[in-house]
Write an enzyme that holds these catalytic residues in place. Structure first.
Site, PDB file in Angstrom:
ATOM      1  N   ASP A 195       2.002   0.953   9.129  1.00 30.58           N
ATOM      2  CA  ASP A 195       1.423   1.778   8.259  1.00 30.58           C
ATOM      3  C   ASP A 195       1.055   3.230   8.473  1.00 30.58           C
ATOM      4  O   ASP A 195      -0.052   3.277   8.973  1.00 30.58           O
ATOM      5  CB  ASP A 195       0.167   0.932   7.400  1.00 30.58           C
ATOM      6  CG  ASP A 195      -0.263   1.448   6.050  1.00 30.58           C
ATOM      7  OD1 ASP A 195       0.308   2.437   5.855  1.00 30.58           O
ATOM      8  OD2 ASP A 195      -1.413   0.795   5.840  1.00 30.58           O
ATOM      9  N   GLU A 223       5.170   1.590   5.886  1.00 28.18           N
ATOM     10  CA  GLU A 223       4.443   1.716   4.693  1.00 28.18           C
ATOM     11  C   GLU A 223       3.867   3.053   4.352  1.00 28.18           C
ATOM     12  O   GLU A 223       3.385   3.645   5.025  1.00 28.18           O
ATOM     13  CB  GLU A 223       3.415   0.671   4.541  1.00 28.18           C
ATOM     14  CG  GLU A 223       2.426   0.714   3.147  1.00 28.18           C
ATOM     15  CD  GLU A 223       1.534  -0.190   3.290  1.00 28.18           C
ATOM     16  OE1 GLU A 223       0.529  -0.719   2.697  1.00 28.18           O
ATOM     17  OE2 GLU A 223       1.517  -1.272   4.397  1.00 28.18           O
TER      18      GLU A 223
END
Length: 367
Positions: A195, A223
């Site tokens: 992420d 992400e």
């Protein structure tokens, strides 16, 4: 038919077990609000439901100060003594009172859905059309130095977690890769979910991808590597990436989801209730995602068991379409804000089988 009779908001603040650090912010305490919403049903009985709102200035724009203002000064006066047939009707009504402020709108939506589930004498997942099943979540590693990251990862894995979501973006690409190589060497059976929280450019993301593949790192997806507003570029990146790209902050509602997915390259989305602003809107995002054959992850902010109970219910109600669960925040609290309701067992989130989300008034009263 229900008539809204009262809305009481209480703030909580609980220390996290360790600081939570991302590219967007650093957080040492969990802060949020629990709403108790009481209604009178058609048979003149009173029912109270509960919801949660958490501030996230860098994502939703909600603050510790704005949430109570929106609830107490705008939403409560508009709702009190109003009658409604369905929670969808209430979500629609609230969405017309104020735009953005998704956390403040969500806390009302959750409490309303809790009320209707209790009225139907069903656990919240069953009211939403699913079954009350335990779900397995990943666990998030905050941004830190490699030694701290290794220590944290090993500790997490001993507790039964098999997937680690790893926050990146504060270091060079080469150093980020070196951290992951060391993690993979020490924990060869653990999968990574990366992420970046909007930290990278397309060029940096591609450099990371090439190095990750060259080093055979077990990465499931990356992400939101790019800043919000670069959705066309995000799709171009997804089109050429050998690692799947997931959208997060780029999608708050079903209109944005449709606009993003029509390009056809991004095939993963992180749906968070705190972004969606209501359970009804989250369900609409699900519908759009499934229409475009996009896989879904249920994610969260730093929410307590109260808010996460609704996300677990949503996952159970859409289990066929949910590929990943990222609902680890209650594990980060130094202590639970309520004893009953959702329970934590190793890497599992176990929903209450009581009506609604299973929270009792006594727990709210002592907050």
């Amino acid at each position: 038919m229900i008539t809204i009779k009262s809305m009481q908001l209480k703030k909580y603040a609980i220390k996290l077990k360790r600081p939570f650090i991302t590219n967007l912010h650093r957080q040492q305490n969990a802060e949020g609000y629990i709403l108790a919403l009481t209604v009178q049903s058609g048979d003149r009985t009173y029912i109270t439901g509960y919801g949660e709102a958490v501030p996230s200035l860098k994502v939703t724009g909600d603050s510790v100060e704005s949430i109570p203002f929106v609830i107490n000064e705008l939403i409560r006066p508009a709702l009190l003594e109003k009658s409604f047939e369905t929670p969808v009707e209430i979500d629609s009504f609230v969405s017309e009172i104020i735009v953005f402020n998704s956390a403040a709108r969500l806390v009302v939506s959750e409490a309303v859905y809790d009320v209707f589930a209790r009225q139907a004498e069903q656990p919240i997942a069953e009211y939403l059309g699913g079954t009350s099943q335990a779900v397995i979540t990943d666990y998030t590693l905050s941004i830190s130095g490699v030694d701290q990251m290794l220590t944290d990862a090993k500790n997490i894995v001993t507790k039964g977690f098999t997937d680690l979501k790893i926050k990146v973006g504060a270091d060079s690409i080469a150093n980020e890769i070196n951290k992951l190589i060391k993690l993979h060497t020490e924990l060869p059976n653990i999968n990574f979910r990366i992420d970046a929280n909007q930290a990278w450019t397309s060029k940096q993301t591609m450099a990371f991808i090439q190095k990750a593949i060259a080093n055979l790192l077990p990465i499931t997806f990356i992400e939101q590597p790019l800043k919000v507003g670069l959705e066309e570029e995000l799709n171009q990146l997804a089109m050429h990436s050998e690692i799947p790209i997931m959208a997060d902050e780029s999608v708050f509602n079903h209109y944005q989801a449709r606009g993003l997915f029509r390009y056809g390259a991004v095939k993963l989305i992180n749906i968070k209730l705190e972004k969606a602003g209501s359970i009804t809107e989250a369900q609409r995002i699900f519908e759009v995602a499934t229409h475009f054959d996009v896989k879904i992850m249920l994610g969260c902010m730093i929410e307590s068991k109260v808010g996460i109970a609704f996300a677990v219910a949503l996952a159970n109600a859409n289990s066929y379409h949910v590929a990943y669960i990222d609902l680890d925040s209650p594990f980060m609290f130094s202590n639970d804000i309520v004893a009953e309701g959702l329970q934590l067992e190793q890497s599992c989130l176990v929903p209450s089988l009581d009506n609604g989300i299973g929270i009792e008034k006594g727990s709210f009263d002592v907050l």
